[in-house]
Design an enzyme around this catalytic site. Structure first.
Site, PDB file in Angstrom:
ATOM      1  N   LYS A  22      -2.973 -10.229  -6.509  1.00 40.12           N
ATOM      2  CA  LYS A  22      -1.786  -9.957  -7.367  1.00 40.12           C
ATOM      3  C   LYS A  22      -0.425 -10.209  -6.492  1.00 40.12           C
ATOM      4  O   LYS A  22       0.418 -10.990  -7.185  1.00 40.12           O
ATOM      5  CB  LYS A  22      -1.850  -8.711  -8.105  1.00 40.12           C
ATOM      6  CG  LYS A  22      -0.508  -8.389  -8.782  1.00 40.12           C
ATOM      7  CD  LYS A  22      -0.535  -7.095  -9.361  1.00 40.12           C
ATOM      8  CE  LYS A  22      -0.372  -6.075  -8.407  1.00 40.12           C
ATOM      9  NZ  LYS A  22       1.004  -5.267  -8.549  1.00 40.12           N
ATOM     10  N   ASN A  23      -0.373  -9.211  -5.549  1.00 40.09           N
ATOM     11  CA  ASN A  23       0.889  -9.220  -4.854  1.00 40.09           C
ATOM     12  C   ASN A  23       1.264 -10.595  -3.958  1.00 40.09           C
ATOM     13  O   ASN A  23       2.199 -10.500  -3.529  1.00 40.09           O
ATOM     14  CB  ASN A  23       0.997  -8.081  -4.050  1.00 40.09           C
ATOM     15  CG  ASN A  23       1.124  -6.791  -4.895  1.00 40.09           C
ATOM     16  OD1 ASN A  23       1.344  -6.899  -5.976  1.00 40.09           O
ATOM     17  ND2 ASN A  23       1.117  -5.516  -4.368  1.00 40.09           N
ATOM     18  N   CYS A 122      10.527   4.136 -11.011  1.00 43.10           N
ATOM     19  CA  CYS A 122       9.321   3.816 -11.581  1.00 43.10           C
ATOM     20  C   CYS A 122       8.329   4.899 -11.167  1.00 43.10           C
ATOM     21  O   CYS A 122       9.068   5.710 -10.462  1.00 43.10           O
ATOM     22  CB  CYS A 122       8.385   2.373 -11.127  1.00 43.10           C
ATOM     23  SG  CYS A 122       8.036   2.601  -9.299  1.00 43.10           S
ATOM     24  N   ARG A 127      12.646   3.574  -5.892  1.00 44.62           N
ATOM     25  CA  ARG A 127      12.343   2.143  -5.330  1.00 44.62           C
ATOM     26  C   ARG A 127      13.828   1.416  -5.546  1.00 44.62           C
ATOM     27  O   ARG A 127      14.146   0.562  -6.554  1.00 44.62           O
ATOM     28  CB  ARG A 127      11.314   1.446  -6.011  1.00 44.62           C
ATOM     29  CG  ARG A 127      10.093   2.059  -5.754  1.00 44.62           C
ATOM     30  CD  ARG A 127       8.782   1.528  -6.787  1.00 44.62           C
ATOM     31  NE  ARG A 127       8.337   0.133  -6.030  1.00 44.62           N
ATOM     32  CZ  ARG A 127       7.522  -0.443  -6.693  1.00 44.62           C
ATOM     33  NH1 ARG A 127       7.033  -0.122  -7.569  1.00 44.62           N
ATOM     34  NH2 ARG A 127       7.195  -1.640  -5.797  1.00 44.62           N
ATOM     35  N   VAL A 168      11.097  -1.729   6.663  1.00 46.90           N
ATOM     36  CA  VAL A 168      10.566  -2.836   6.433  1.00 46.90           C
ATOM     37  C   VAL A 168      10.285  -2.822   4.641  1.00 46.90           C
ATOM     38  O   VAL A 168       9.981  -1.823   4.212  1.00 46.90           O
ATOM     39  CB  VAL A 168       9.054  -2.592   6.900  1.00 46.90           C
ATOM     40  CG1 VAL A 168       8.134  -3.644   6.390  1.00 46.90           C
ATOM     41  CG2 VAL A 168       9.032  -2.658   8.341  1.00 46.90           C
ATOM     42  N   ASP A 312      -0.930   1.098  -0.914  1.00 49.74           N
ATOM     43  CA  ASP A 312      -1.983   0.722  -2.278  1.00 49.74           C
ATOM     44  C   ASP A 312      -3.341   1.197  -2.126  1.00 49.74           C
ATOM     45  O   ASP A 312      -3.791   0.864  -3.296  1.00 49.74           O
ATOM     46  CB  ASP A 312      -1.503  -0.734  -2.541  1.00 49.74           C
ATOM     47  CG  ASP A 312      -0.238  -1.051  -2.866  1.00 49.74           C
ATOM     48  OD1 ASP A 312       0.813  -0.211  -3.329  1.00 49.74           O
ATOM     49  OD2 ASP A 312       0.116  -2.538  -2.975  1.00 49.74           O
ATOM     50  N   ARG A 404      -3.185  -4.400 -15.250  1.00 46.60           N
ATOM     51  CA  ARG A 404      -2.088  -4.940 -14.513  1.00 46.60           C
ATOM     52  C   ARG A 404      -2.373  -5.399 -13.316  1.00 46.60           C
ATOM     53  O   ARG A 404      -1.809  -6.435 -12.798  1.00 46.60           O
ATOM     54  CB  ARG A 404      -0.823  -3.927 -14.195  1.00 46.60           C
ATOM     55  CG  ARG A 404      -0.174  -3.625 -15.449  1.00 46.60           C
ATOM     56  CD  ARG A 404       1.180  -2.763 -15.240  1.00 46.60           C
ATOM     57  NE  ARG A 404       2.100  -3.585 -14.350  1.00 46.60           N
ATOM     58  CZ  ARG A 404       3.086  -3.259 -14.132  1.00 46.60           C
ATOM     59  NH1 ARG A 404       3.660  -2.192 -14.611  1.00 46.60           N
ATOM     60  NH2 ARG A 404       4.070  -3.934 -13.382  1.00 46.60           N
TER      61      ARG A 404
HETATM   62  C1  EPZ Z   1       5.512  -4.162  -2.650  1.00 42.26           C
HETATM   63  O1  EPZ Z   1       6.493  -3.536  -3.264  1.00 42.26           O
HETATM   64  C2  EPZ Z   1       4.023  -4.193  -3.542  1.00 42.26           C
HETATM   65  N1  EPZ Z   1       4.564  -4.937  -4.621  1.00 42.26           N
HETATM   66  C3  EPZ Z   1       3.625  -2.777  -3.917  1.00 42.26           C
HETATM   67  O2  EPZ Z   1       2.483  -2.855  -4.580  1.00 42.26           O
HETATM   68  C4  EPZ Z   1       3.455  -2.175  -2.477  1.00 42.26           C
HETATM   69  O3  EPZ Z   1       3.188  -0.726  -2.689  1.00 42.26           O
HETATM   70  C5  EPZ Z   1       4.634  -2.238  -1.419  1.00 42.26           C
HETATM   71  O4  EPZ Z   1       4.822  -3.652  -1.578  1.00 42.26           O
HETATM   72  C6  EPZ Z   1       4.248  -1.652  -0.103  1.00 42.26           C
HETATM   73  O5  EPZ Z   1       3.459  -2.156   0.513  1.00 42.26           O
HETATM   74  C7  EPZ Z   1       4.504  -6.202  -4.862  1.00 42.26           C
HETATM   75  O6  EPZ Z   1       4.048  -7.025  -3.790  1.00 42.26           O
HETATM   76  C8  EPZ Z   1       4.687  -6.994  -6.084  1.00 42.26           C
HETATM   77  P1  EPZ Z   1       8.764  -2.607  -0.478  1.00 42.26           P
HETATM   78  P2  EPZ Z   1       7.862  -3.545  -2.803  1.00 42.26           P
HETATM   79  O7  EPZ Z   1      10.173  -3.336  -0.791  1.00 42.26           O
HETATM   80  O8  EPZ Z   1       8.166  -5.060  -2.365  1.00 42.26           O
HETATM   81  C9  EPZ Z   1      11.951   1.007   0.141  1.00 42.26           C
HETATM   82  C10 EPZ Z   1       1.015  -2.358  -6.206  1.00 42.26           C
HETATM   83  O9  EPZ Z   1       0.447  -1.165  -6.723  1.00 42.26           O
HETATM   84  N2  EPZ Z   1      13.020  -0.228  -0.107  1.00 42.26           N
HETATM   85  O10 EPZ Z   1       7.809  -2.934   0.719  1.00 42.26           O
HETATM   86  O11 EPZ Z   1       8.574  -3.405  -3.918  1.00 42.26           O
HETATM   87  C11 EPZ Z   1      11.187   1.246  -1.156  1.00 42.26           C
HETATM   88  O12 EPZ Z   1      11.821   2.211  -1.996  1.00 42.26           O
HETATM   89  C12 EPZ Z   1       2.419  -2.297  -5.671  1.00 42.26           C
HETATM   90  O13 EPZ Z   1       0.761  -3.290  -6.340  1.00 42.26           O
HETATM   91  C13 EPZ Z   1      14.327   0.255  -0.312  1.00 42.26           C
HETATM   92  O14 EPZ Z   1      14.538   1.445   0.120  1.00 42.26           O
HETATM   93  O15 EPZ Z   1       8.038  -2.556  -1.721  1.00 42.26           O
HETATM   94  C14 EPZ Z   1       9.890   1.694  -0.507  1.00 42.26           C
HETATM   95  O16 EPZ Z   1      10.100   3.152   0.022  1.00 42.26           O
HETATM   96  C15 EPZ Z   1       3.127  -0.877  -5.855  1.00 42.26           C
HETATM   97  N3  EPZ Z   1      15.162  -0.721  -0.665  1.00 42.26           N
HETATM   98  C16 EPZ Z   1       9.811   1.019   1.055  1.00 42.26           C
HETATM   99  O17 EPZ Z   1      11.159   0.541   1.174  1.00 42.26           O
HETATM  100  C17 EPZ Z   1      14.918  -2.008  -0.846  1.00 42.26           C
HETATM  101  O18 EPZ Z   1      15.571  -2.598  -1.058  1.00 42.26           O
HETATM  102  C18 EPZ Z   1       8.848  -0.310   0.841  1.00 42.26           C
HETATM  103  O19 EPZ Z   1       8.986  -0.919  -0.351  1.00 42.26           O
HETATM  104  C19 EPZ Z   1      13.551  -2.379  -1.075  1.00 42.26           C
HETATM  105  C20 EPZ Z   1      12.888  -1.318  -0.855  1.00 42.26           C
END
Ligand code: EPZ
Length: 425
Positions: A22-23, A122, A127, A168, A312, A404
């Site tokens: 999915k991701n 969420c 996030r 990251v 995840d 989902r």
């Molecule tokens: C991706 O979300 C995945 N979603 C998530 O999967 C997964 O949990 C996550 O990566 C971490 O591996 C998709 O790929 C669609 P991040 P993403 O940006 O990209 C903070 C699932 O269940 N952050 O790596 O949104 C954030 O709050 C889902 O399939 C900022 O502070 O995750 C988090 O604490 C849920 N500012 C950390 O970074 C930003 O601009 C990592 O988030 C962006 C993120």
């Protein structure tokens, strides 16, 4: 609305085909916005989030042809963004699926303008999207926040730059990577995420004519090109689905072969499963996970960006540890509110205490079936796994969360001997 009923206590035996990720599929679909030529994606899982993304792309004027897969084969998308008829993603769409925010970079790169609703918080945390915005600003975009929307523009086109992410982020890396393919000159992404889904996106972009090096490392270099062209790409196997069914075999006992996947995608988890007493081996078609006899042994884990232990899989692994012999500490370092499954596991007789970002899990000899409520996608799957091990009947409500991100979960578990069915609620 549906619920899932599980009668626990049965060992699992057989094989489970793993779907496309999915991701990976979601950003890959968005990449179609970068070109006026068709992008064909195969091995696409049939999931609610994928259908949402197809709706969003139609809204931008993308031609979407979907051929569902059958008998374990993934589906096929032909996406053609010949003429973009819109560059706005409304709140109603983005709030349903955060991955809609990935459209910002590609729209900006292709059309020079984009208006995308801020996703908001969420179930698993606040996030924010500041890292996405900073990266696009570094590439020369102007970004304003207007009435809950990000309004971005780069009328003269994006310009390559060095983007150093302070922490990251998978999504911000993907957004910047896509945008940089059409920027003028060289972009260097530092402290980029290294998740396999980013590698998969990068490979697809290269097939479309992008010039990218350093995929799989934390320094990705992109030399912008004037346009991208048609390509076909197969979505990589879903490592979170792989890990979830690997844990299913470990929690229920028995032996399950996961086909169409690769063990290396979940290296951090397999290390933990082996310490916990499961046997994990590669097979010609994927991998096999077996556990026989004694209770799992407790093992502690901290979530971390790839190649660390994935957030995840944290909820699913906690369900396994809830049945272990001993006490483990599970620390969530990525999201601040990702323990929503804990109160539900407690309803099933688990012994878990939360101290800040750490769950202290003391294994119990047997979980008991109970009605429970799913709160998010991965939490829902942990409740299904707990139900497989529990004595008696577990009812998991709010199954739409599962739909989902897990393709035909109850069917896949039934084929390895679980007693599980979907019922109207
Ligand atoms: C991706 O979300 C995945 N979603 C998530 O999967 C997964 O949990 C996550 O990566 C971490 O591996 C998709 O790929 C669609 P991040 P993403 O940006 O990209 C903070 C699932 O269940 N952050 O790596 O949104 C954030 O709050 C889902 O399939 C900022 O502070 O995750 C988090 O604490 C849920 N500012 C950390 O970074 C930003 O601009 C990592 O988030 C962006 C993120």
């Amino acid at each position: 609305m549906y619920k899932i009923r599980i009668r626990g206590g049965l060992r699992l035996k057989g094989e489970i085909p793993i779907s496309g990720a999915k991701n990976a599929a979601l950003p890959l679909m968005v990449a179609s916005l970068l070109t006026d030529a068709p992008l064909t994606l195969t091995n696409v899982p049939n999931l609610a989030d994928v259908a949402f993304m197809a709706d969003l792309l139609r809204h931008f004027g993308v031609g979407v042809e979907w051929t569902p897969g059958h008998a374990g084969d993934g589906g096929r998308f032909r996406l053609c963004a010949r003429d973009l008829t819109g560059t706005t993603a409304d709140y109603d769409i983005v709030r349903k699926m955060r991955a809609s925010f990935f459209a910002l970079g590609p729209l900006l790169a292709r059309a020079g303008t984009a208006k995308v609703s801020l996703p908001g918080g969420c179930a698993i945390g606040a996030r924010p999207v500041d890292l996405h915005l900073k990266a696009l600003q570094a590439l020369g975009a102007t970004v304003d926040l207007v009435e809950g929307y990000v309004v971005a523009s780069a009328p003269e086109g994006l310009k390559g730059a060095e983007v150093a992410f302070p922490s990251v982020s998978v999504g911000a890396t993907e957004n910047a990577l896509m945008a940089a393919t059409l920027a003028e000159g060289r972009t260097i992404l530092l402290n980029a995420a290294r998740e396999p889904e980013i590698d998969d996106l990068g490979r697809c972009l290269i097939a479309m004519g992008a010039e990218i090096t350093g995929l799989g490392s934390s320094k990705i270099t992109v030399d912008g090109v004037k346009s991208l062209h048609a390509a076909e790409h197969a979505v990589l196997p879903d490592r979170i689905e792989t890990g979830t069914y690997a844990i299913a075999a470990a929690i229920a006992g028995g032996e399950v072969e996961l086909t169409g996947t690769r063990g290396e995608l979940i290296g951090a988890l397999t290390g933990l499963l082996e310490i916990a007493g499961a046997e994990v081996r590669e097979t010609e078609r994927g991998m096999c996970v077996a556990r026989n006899g004694a209770r799992p042994i407790s093992v502690s884990a901290d979530t971390a960006p790839y190649p660390g232990f994935p957030t995840d899989l944290q909820a699913q692994f906690m369900a396994l540890m809830a049945t272990s012999d001993g006490t483990s500490r599970i620390r969530e370092t990525i999201f601040e509110n990702r323990f929503m499954h804990v109160p539900e596991l407690l309803r099933m007789g688990a012994d878990i205490k939360i101290e800040g970002d750490t769950a202290i899990v003391t294994g119990v000899a047997g979980l008991k079936g109970a009605p429970v409520m799913a709160t998010d996608l991965r939490a829902s799957s942990s409740l299904v796994l707990a139900g497989l091990a529990a004595e008696g009947e577990t009812i998991v409500n709010r199954v739409y969360h599962l739909d989902r991100g897990f393709e035909r979960m109850e069917e896949k578990l039934r084929r390895v001997g679980a007693e599980i069915e979907r019922l109207p609620s």
